[in-house]
Design a protein around this motif. Structure first.
Motif, PDB file in Angstrom:
ATOM      1  N   PRO A   1       0.810  -1.222   0.000  1.00  0.00           N
ATOM      2  CA  PRO A   1       0.000   0.000   0.000  1.00  0.00           C
ATOM      3  C   PRO A   1       0.845   1.274   0.000  1.00  0.00           C
ATOM      4  N   GLU A   2       2.002   1.223   0.639  1.00  0.00           N
ATOM      5  CA  GLU A   2       2.856   2.415   0.671  1.00  0.00           C
ATOM      6  C   GLU A   2       3.516   2.711  -0.675  1.00  0.00           C
ATOM      7  N   ASP A   3       3.352   1.838  -1.653  1.00  0.00           N
ATOM      8  CA  ASP A   3       3.823   2.122  -3.008  1.00  0.00           C
ATOM      9  C   ASP A   3       2.831   2.989  -3.788  1.00  0.00           C
ATOM     10  N   THR A   4       1.668   3.237  -3.208  1.00  0.00           N
ATOM     11  CA  THR A   4       0.660   4.060  -3.865  1.00  0.00           C
ATOM     12  C   THR A   4       1.197   5.472  -4.101  1.00  0.00           C
ATOM     13  N   ALA A   5       1.156   5.902  -5.349  1.00  0.00           N
ATOM     14  CA  ALA A   5       1.690   7.210  -5.725  1.00  0.00           C
ATOM     15  C   ALA A   5       1.437   7.438  -7.213  1.00  0.00           C
TER      16      ALA A   5
END
Length: 115
Positions: free
Chosen positions: A87-91
């Motif tokens: 989820p922290e790759d969301t960008a």
């Protein structure tokens, strides 16, 4: 001038994979290094991975072991294979090309990883 067109973003579940593509056109003879940056909401744009014309690669620590950058045979395309997405790759992911004088950016492609 160099134009960069990205494709391949989208929505994926955590643990999934996506492959981003970027095609350069125009004065591509001036390009050496190509790469991918990303910018999440409220954060600064950061390098994800880069590759020189000679094939030397550089990865952010967060990308090592999960992402692979490569260039096409014609050297005017760059790919980012992203595995084990979190989820922290969301960008928004931006293609970047370093020219002799100028830097060039694509308009960005959204990558959203759901948990």
């Amino acid at each position: 001038q160099v134009q960069l067109v990205e494709s391949g973003g989208g929505l994926v579940q955590a643990g999934g994979s996506l492959r981003l593509s970027c095609a350069a056109s125009g004065s591509i003879f001036s390009i050496n290094t190509m790469g991918w940056y990303r910018q999440a909401p409220g954060k600064q744009r950061e390098l994800v991975a880069a590759i020189t014309g000679g094939g030397t690669t550089n990865y952010a620590d967060s990308a090592k072991g999960r992402f692979t950058i490569s260039r096409g045979n014609a050297k005017n395309t760059v790919y980012l294979q992203m595995n084990s997405l979190k989820p922290e790759d969301t960008a928004v992911y931006y293609c970047h090309a370093a020219g002799i004088v100028y830097d060039y950016w694509g308009q960005g492609t959204q990558v959203t990883v759901s948990s």
